[in-house]
Scaffold this active site. Structure first.
Site, PDB file in Angstrom:
ATOM      1  N   HIS A 151       0.839  -1.206   0.000  1.00  0.00           N
ATOM      2  CA  HIS A 151       0.000   0.000   0.000  1.00  0.00           C
ATOM      3  C   HIS A 151       0.868   1.247   0.000  1.00  0.00           C
ATOM      4  O   HIS A 151       2.101   1.187   0.036  1.00  0.00           O
ATOM      5  CB  HIS A 151      -0.962   0.002   1.190  1.00  0.00           C
ATOM      6  CG  HIS A 151      -0.303   0.003   2.544  1.00  0.00           C
ATOM      7  ND1 HIS A 151       0.488   1.029   3.005  1.00  0.00           N
ATOM      8  CD2 HIS A 151      -0.323  -0.914   3.553  1.00  0.00           C
ATOM      9  CE1 HIS A 151       0.905   0.775   4.224  1.00  0.00           C
ATOM     10  NE2 HIS A 151       0.443  -0.416   4.577  1.00  0.00           N
ATOM     11  N   CYS A 159       3.474  -4.408   6.772  1.00  0.00           N
ATOM     12  CA  CYS A 159       3.134  -4.359   5.351  1.00  0.00           C
ATOM     13  C   CYS A 159       4.308  -3.844   4.515  1.00  0.00           C
ATOM     14  O   CYS A 159       5.286  -3.310   5.035  1.00  0.00           O
ATOM     15  CB  CYS A 159       1.921  -3.454   5.123  1.00  0.00           C
ATOM     16  SG  CYS A 159       0.389  -4.082   5.850  1.00  0.00           S
TER      17      CYS A 159
END
Length: 480
Positions: A151, A159
């Site tokens: 992202h 992440c």
């Protein structure tokens, strides 16, 4: 009506706040965004033309934590994959090594699949897609967690975080591949580039067996320039094979068929890489372990504002040089001391009368004591010290008196949960993922001398701790 509007706004703000606290929890959606339809950048399209590929051709993604890079590979007109573009990664969190449990802030390592349904066009993190953790391999080890994304926003809590501009381009590339008919995009997540230099440096890391398994998948891709098939059986990855029968991630592998030509190429590459590693070790390359405060980022982003934990990036990782010389186990030291005592007590003084009856002669030189190790109480001969014969050989080795070093106990190649080398510091964890009791234990360990390494568990690695209230998905037989 006004009260309803105010209530709706309050709910929206609460959801947004929860999303920020949860890190990569991408549940908050910005429905007004149309950015998911942005075209691929003109610079990337120009690179596609040079590479003899198109936006609709299949894609493979490869990531490297230590170097903080995300690569996009595209299939050319001849069917082979080629590197299209390398994006410097703005942020990743945790340490080198696989993700094991909910809340450990680790970026996972392994082979994952991204399907169209995992794309989030209205992400709170500008744009995002779920990488598919946990996969069949992770579930075989009881690993927990989820919501692991690629992202934007440059903020990571487990992440792969990019800038908004980068993720817009990556998202568009994946979107066009799906539109061109690709059903799933393979994401290969590595701790570092699988070079001989990295393998030599990290040869004593407790994850090295797992990383060598990942390297086998990397080697299949490198020698064929084709997407490697991925099967999980026997709690390990198997690449480039087709199973003859039912496959279970936790059960032994069934009969497998392979392309022998490809396997010969992979074996040849592996042998050459092993020779390079051996040369580097012989030349003096030290084994190391990197300890991060909380992940890292590519050097091009030095000074770039990080939304998650900017202080963790201030000094970079700490490089710990490990001692690859084997210290004598405590059991051997005790056995040597006991044998010396027994030898001393067995030397009895001759009676005076017997001595007087013997003619005077020069005393014979006393031979050096012979150390013989018996098995410990309750332990059969041939145990940890190797019994009488094996134990003596061990003692000779530790005392530098010759003798052969016993072979180490077998360790499952795919088991990433081996104990860390003695003296290696524990990697730090974020406070919000660690209990108060756990913090106290870690603080105490900083002031406690290191203990000798524990005896290896020959029964294999235990499953990972699970502290998640979310039920784990059903185990899949094959990671596609």
């Amino acid at each position: 009506m006004n009260s309803i509007i105010r209530r709706g706004v309050a709910v929206g703000l609460t959801v947004a706040a929860c999303a920020l606290i949860a890190g990569c929890d991408d549940s908050y959606l910005d429905q007004s965004s149309g950015r998911s339809q942005q075209p691929i950048s003109s610079a990337t399209l120009a690179e596609m033309d040079k590479l003899d590929t198109t936006p609709s051709s299949p894609t493979i993604i490869r990531t490297y934590k230590k170097e903080a890079e995300l690569e996009i590979w595209k299939m050319k007109s001849n069917g082979e994959y080629a590197l299209l573009k390398t994006y410097p990664m703005c942020r990743w969190s945790g340490q080198l090594g696989p993700k094991k449990r909910e809340g450990d802030m680790q970026v996972p390592e392994g082979f994952y699949t991204i399907a169209p349904g995992q794309m989030n066009p209205t992400s709170h993190y500008y744009l995002s897609f779920n990488v598919g953790y946990p996969n069949a391999y992770d579930r075989a080890y009881g690993r927990t967690g989820g919501n692991v994304m690629v992202h934007g926003v440059c903020s990571s809590a487990g992440c792969f975080s990019m800038t908004d501009e980068q993720v817009a381009d990556i998202y568009a590339i994946a979107r066009e591949s799906f539109a061109g008919g690709q059903r799933e995009i393979q994401l290969q997540s590595y701790p570092f580039h699988m070079t001989a230099e990295n393998l030599a440096k990290f040869r004593l890391d407790p994850n090295i067996g797992f990383w060598k398994d990942l390297k086998n998948g990397s080697d299949h891709f490198e020698v064929t320039k084709a997407e490697p098939s991925v099967t999980v059986c026997g709690k390990r990855y198997v690449f480039g094979a087709t199973a003859k029968g039912e496959v279970s991630a936790s059960e032994p592998c069934p009969a497998l068929t392979r392309d022998q030509d490809v396997e010969a190429l992979v074996a040849d590459k592996e042998q050459k890489d092993d020779a390079k590693v051996a040369d580097l070790v012989a030349s003096g390359v030290k084994p190391i372990r990197l300890v991060y405060a909380d992940g890292g980022q590519n050097a091009v982003f030095a000074g770039y504002k990080d939304e998650s934990d900017p202080d963790a990036l201030a000094t970079g990782p700490q490089e710990i040089v490990l001692d690859d010389r084997k210290a004598a186990p405590a059991a051997v030291k005790i056995a040597v001391a006991d044998a010396a005592k027994r030898n001393a007590s067995s030397v009895a003084l001759a009676p005076v009368e017997a001595a007087a009856a013997q003619p005077a002669s020069p005393p014979a030189p006393t031979p050096p004591p012979v150390v013989a190790l018996a098995a410990a109480p309750g332990q059969v001969s041939g145990g940890v010290l190797g019994g009488l014969n094996g134990g003596a050989q061990n003692v000779k080795k530790w005392l530098h008196l010759g003798g052969q070093e016993p072979a180490p106990p077998p360790v499952e190649a795919s088991a990433p949960d081996q104990p860390a080398p003695a003296g290696a510091p524990l990697p730090p964890h974020r406070d919000d993922a660690v209990s108060d009791g756990e913090k106290a234990v870690r603080m105490a360990s900083l002031h406690t001398p290191p203990t000798p390494p524990a005896r290896p568990n020959l029964a294999g690695p235990a499953s990972d701790d699970s502290d998640s209230s979310k039920p784990a998905p059903a185990a899949a037989a094959t990671a596609q």
